[in-house]
Design a protein around this motif. Structure first.
Motif, PDB file in Angstrom:
ATOM      1  N   GLY A   1     -29.684   6.011   6.995  1.00 24.47           N
ATOM      2  CA  GLY A   1     -28.395   6.595   7.341  1.00 24.47           C
ATOM      3  C   GLY A   1     -27.626   7.043   6.125  1.00 24.47           C
ATOM      4  N   LEU A   2     -26.337   7.255   6.326  1.00 26.39           N
ATOM      5  CA  LEU A   2     -25.450   7.732   5.259  1.00 26.39           C
ATOM      6  C   LEU A   2     -24.138   6.972   5.311  1.00 26.39           C
ATOM      7  N   MET A   3     -23.561   6.776   4.126  1.00 25.51           N
ATOM      8  CA  MET A   3     -22.205   6.242   4.030  1.00 25.51           C
ATOM      9  C   MET A   3     -21.411   7.111   3.070  1.00 25.51           C
ATOM     10  N   LEU A   4     -20.108   6.860   3.025  1.00 21.82           N
ATOM     11  CA  LEU A   4     -19.217   7.708   2.247  1.00 21.82           C
ATOM     12  C   LEU A   4     -19.275   7.425   0.755  1.00 21.82           C
ATOM     13  N   ALA A   5     -19.074   8.477  -0.012  1.00 21.43           N
ATOM     14  CA  ALA A   5     -18.869   8.385  -1.454  1.00 21.43           C
ATOM     15  C   ALA A   5     -17.857   9.465  -1.820  1.00 21.43           C
ATOM     16  N   LEU A   6     -17.376   9.423  -3.045  1.00 22.29           N
ATOM     17  CA  LEU A   6     -16.517  10.491  -3.546  1.00 22.29           C
ATOM     18  C   LEU A   6     -17.365  11.438  -4.382  1.00 22.29           C
ATOM     19  N   ARG A   7     -17.198  12.718  -4.146  1.00 25.13           N
ATOM     20  CA  ARG A   7     -17.903  13.741  -4.923  1.00 25.13           C
ATOM     21  C   ARG A   7     -16.884  14.626  -5.631  1.00 25.13           C
ATOM     22  N   PRO A   8     -17.257  15.197  -6.761  1.00 24.27           N
ATOM     23  CA  PRO A   8     -16.322  16.037  -7.517  1.00 24.27           C
ATOM     24  C   PRO A   8     -15.879  17.269  -6.735  1.00 24.27           C
TER      25      PRO A   8
ATOM     26  N   TRP B   1     -17.996   4.202  -5.680  1.00 22.14           N
ATOM     27  CA  TRP B   1     -18.884   5.277  -5.269  1.00 22.14           C
ATOM     28  C   TRP B   1     -18.278   6.658  -5.508  1.00 22.14           C
ATOM     29  N   ALA B   2     -17.716   6.791  -6.705  1.00 26.76           N
ATOM     30  CA  ALA B   2     -17.239   8.093  -7.162  1.00 26.76           C
ATOM     31  C   ALA B   2     -18.357   8.668  -8.026  1.00 26.76           C
ATOM     32  N   SER B   3     -19.065   9.616  -7.482  1.00 25.28           N
ATOM     33  CA  SER B   3     -20.307  10.082  -8.078  1.00 25.28           C
ATOM     34  C   SER B   3     -20.091  11.226  -9.060  1.00 25.28           C
ATOM     35  N   ALA B   4     -20.703  11.105 -10.224  1.00 23.41           N
ATOM     36  CA  ALA B   4     -20.706  12.208 -11.185  1.00 23.41           C
ATOM     37  C   ALA B   4     -21.608  13.323 -10.660  1.00 23.41           C
TER      38      ALA B   4
ATOM     39  N   LEU C   1     -27.893   9.041  -7.144  1.00 19.70           N
ATOM     40  CA  LEU C   1     -27.661   8.136  -6.022  1.00 19.70           C
ATOM     41  C   LEU C   1     -26.999   8.822  -4.838  1.00 19.70           C
ATOM     42  N   THR C   2     -26.184   9.807  -5.111  1.00 20.59           N
ATOM     43  CA  THR C   2     -25.552  10.549  -4.023  1.00 20.59           C
ATOM     44  C   THR C   2     -25.857  12.028  -4.207  1.00 20.59           C
ATOM     45  N   GLU C   3     -25.827  12.752  -3.137  1.00 19.79           N
ATOM     46  CA  GLU C   3     -26.164  14.170  -3.202  1.00 19.79           C
ATOM     47  C   GLU C   3     -25.402  14.938  -2.129  1.00 19.79           C
ATOM     48  N   LYS C   4     -25.284  16.223  -2.328  1.00 20.78           N
ATOM     49  CA  LYS C   4     -24.630  17.062  -1.329  1.00 20.78           C
ATOM     50  C   LYS C   4     -25.582  17.251  -0.160  1.00 20.78           C
ATOM     51  N   ILE C   5     -25.114  16.922   1.035  1.00 18.44           N
ATOM     52  CA  ILE C   5     -25.948  16.996   2.235  1.00 18.44           C
ATOM     53  C   ILE C   5     -25.245  17.866   3.274  1.00 18.44           C
TER      54      ILE C   5
ATOM     55  N   SER D   1       0.838  -1.200   0.000  1.00 20.19           N
ATOM     56  CA  SER D   1       0.000   0.000   0.000  1.00 20.19           C
ATOM     57  C   SER D   1       0.871   1.247   0.000  1.00 20.19           C
ATOM     58  N   GLU D   2       0.285   2.338  -0.467  1.00 21.00           N
ATOM     59  CA  GLU D   2       0.972   3.632  -0.487  1.00 21.00           C
ATOM     60  C   GLU D   2      -0.025   4.724  -0.122  1.00 21.00           C
ATOM     61  N   GLU D   3       0.457   5.758   0.524  1.00 23.00           N
ATOM     62  CA  GLU D   3      -0.387   6.934   0.725  1.00 23.00           C
ATOM     63  C   GLU D   3      -0.648   7.564  -0.634  1.00 23.00           C
ATOM     64  N   ALA D   4      -1.856   8.079  -0.821  1.00 21.98           N
ATOM     65  CA  ALA D   4      -2.216   8.624  -2.134  1.00 21.98           C
ATOM     66  C   ALA D   4      -3.211   9.768  -1.976  1.00 21.98           C
ATOM     67  N   VAL D   5      -3.199  10.649  -2.969  1.00 16.53           N
ATOM     68  CA  VAL D   5      -4.148  11.760  -3.008  1.00 16.53           C
ATOM     69  C   VAL D   5      -4.852  11.743  -4.359  1.00 16.53           C
ATOM     70  N   ALA D   6      -6.190  11.768  -4.321  1.00 16.00           N
ATOM     71  CA  ALA D   6      -6.989  11.880  -5.542  1.00 16.00           C
ATOM     72  C   ALA D   6      -7.422  13.332  -5.675  1.00 16.00           C
ATOM     73  N   TYR D   7      -6.873  14.021  -6.661  1.00 19.99           N
ATOM     74  CA  TYR D   7      -7.239  15.423  -6.890  1.00 19.99           C
ATOM     75  C   TYR D   7      -8.493  15.478  -7.764  1.00 19.99           C
ATOM     76  N   GLY D   8      -9.360  16.438  -7.453  1.00 16.18           N
ATOM     77  CA  GLY D   8     -10.617  16.554  -8.183  1.00 16.18           C
ATOM     78  C   GLY D   8     -11.761  15.804  -7.532  1.00 16.18           C
ATOM     79  N   TRP D   9     -11.488  15.187  -6.359  1.00 13.69           N
ATOM     80  CA  TRP D   9     -12.509  14.445  -5.620  1.00 13.69           C
ATOM     81  C   TRP D   9     -12.383  14.751  -4.136  1.00 13.69           C
ATOM     82  N   HIS D  10     -13.491  14.628  -3.417  1.00 11.90           N
ATOM     83  CA  HIS D  10     -13.443  14.711  -1.954  1.00 11.90           C
ATOM     84  C   HIS D  10     -14.430  13.710  -1.371  1.00 11.90           C
ATOM     85  N   ARG D  11     -14.107  13.179  -0.187  1.00 15.30           N
ATOM     86  CA  ARG D  11     -15.008  12.226   0.481  1.00 15.30           C
ATOM     87  C   ARG D  11     -16.122  12.984   1.165  1.00 15.30           C
ATOM     88  N   ALA D  12     -17.311  12.393   1.150  1.00 18.92           N
ATOM     89  CA  ALA D  12     -18.464  13.022   1.792  1.00 18.92           C
ATOM     90  C   ALA D  12     -19.489  11.956   2.156  1.00 18.92           C
TER      91      ALA D  12
END
Length: 242
Positions: A108-115, A170-173, A178-182, A81-92
């Motif tokens: 309830g809610l679980m995590l997804a990636l949002r732009p 769960w990287a949402s367009a 399916l996912t929304e800003k809350i 494994s390696e530490e990594a950064v995905a630019y252009g996405w954030h967890r929510a």
């Protein structure tokens, strides 16, 4: 000129969402079956999804970008494994659920990636010897329903050794239904109330924030969210004691 290494962000020491509070969210919940209005993925569909990912990967190793529970519970033997950064996405916390860690009466809610923004996490390499088997197990865990097969995608991540292409879930367009800003306050209400056969959403939040903190990763939104959830749980416990 030699660049000075960027210092890692300093992670706050004490979490407001304590193990004692999380323990109060647990309750015995019967399995209610699949998510309402979703179709469980069939074995044939799962095999097709595995083949699709393998074709997209070609002869390359398969790396998986982990930003939530895959960081602390990957479910397969990680080759490296390696530490990594995905630019252009954030967890929510933007994926609404009524099963697993929730019910229809207390969703309830679980995590997804949002732009937008950036997301620090890990990339995990699937072992070469058991790659197909592990990939199928991973896809079966993350993609349980036929309607969400498109929530498997490749993202580009930055690591200390360079740029990698990694599989993520769960990287949402922007226009995904399916996912929304809350808002965080609304998310806290759902997280504080939700518990299912797999545990509570508060536990999921706690374990994720704790794992990030141990890796010296500070996610400002999640840190604020655990504070709000903790305050709500304390208020609910106080009301119950009256």
């Amino acid at each position: 000129m030699r660049k000075t290494p960027t210092a890692k962000p300093r992670v706050p020491i004490a979490m407001h969402l304590t193990p004692d509070l999380v323990e109060k969210t647990f309750k015995l919940v019967e399995d209610e079956g699949p998510e309402p209005n979703w179709t469980p993925i069939s074995s044939q569909q799962l095999d097709q999804l595995v083949s699709r990912v393998e074709q997209e990967a070609g002869d390359e190793e398969i790396w998986v970008f982990a930003y939530g529970s895959l960081m602390w519970n990957p479910g397969f033997e990680v080759a490296t494994s390696e530490e990594a950064v995905a630019y252009g996405w954030h967890r929510a916390f933007s994926l609404r659920i009524e099963r697993l860690r929730a019910t229809s009466d207390a969703p309830g809610l679980m995590l997804a990636l949002r732009p937008g923004g950036s997301c620090s996490g890990l990339v995990l390499k699937l072992p070469c010897v058991t790659k197909r088997q592990d990939l199928r197990t991973l896809l079966a865990r993350e993609i349980r329903y036929a309607e969400v097969c498109d929530m498997v995608r490749w993202v580009s991540v930055k690591t200390a050794t360079g740029t990698r292409r990694a599989l993520t879930f769960w990287a949402s367009a922007k226009r995904s239904g399916l996912t929304e800003k809350i808002p965080l306050d609304d998310a806290a209400v759902l997280i504080a109330q939700a518990c299912g056969p797999a545990g509570s959403c508060a536990e999921y939040l706690h374990r994720t924030v704790l794992d990030l903190a141990e890796r010296n990763i500070f996610d400002r939104n999640l840190w604020q969210l655990q504070q709000i959830v903790a305050a709500r749980l304390r208020a609910l416990l106080q009301d119950d004691s009256i």
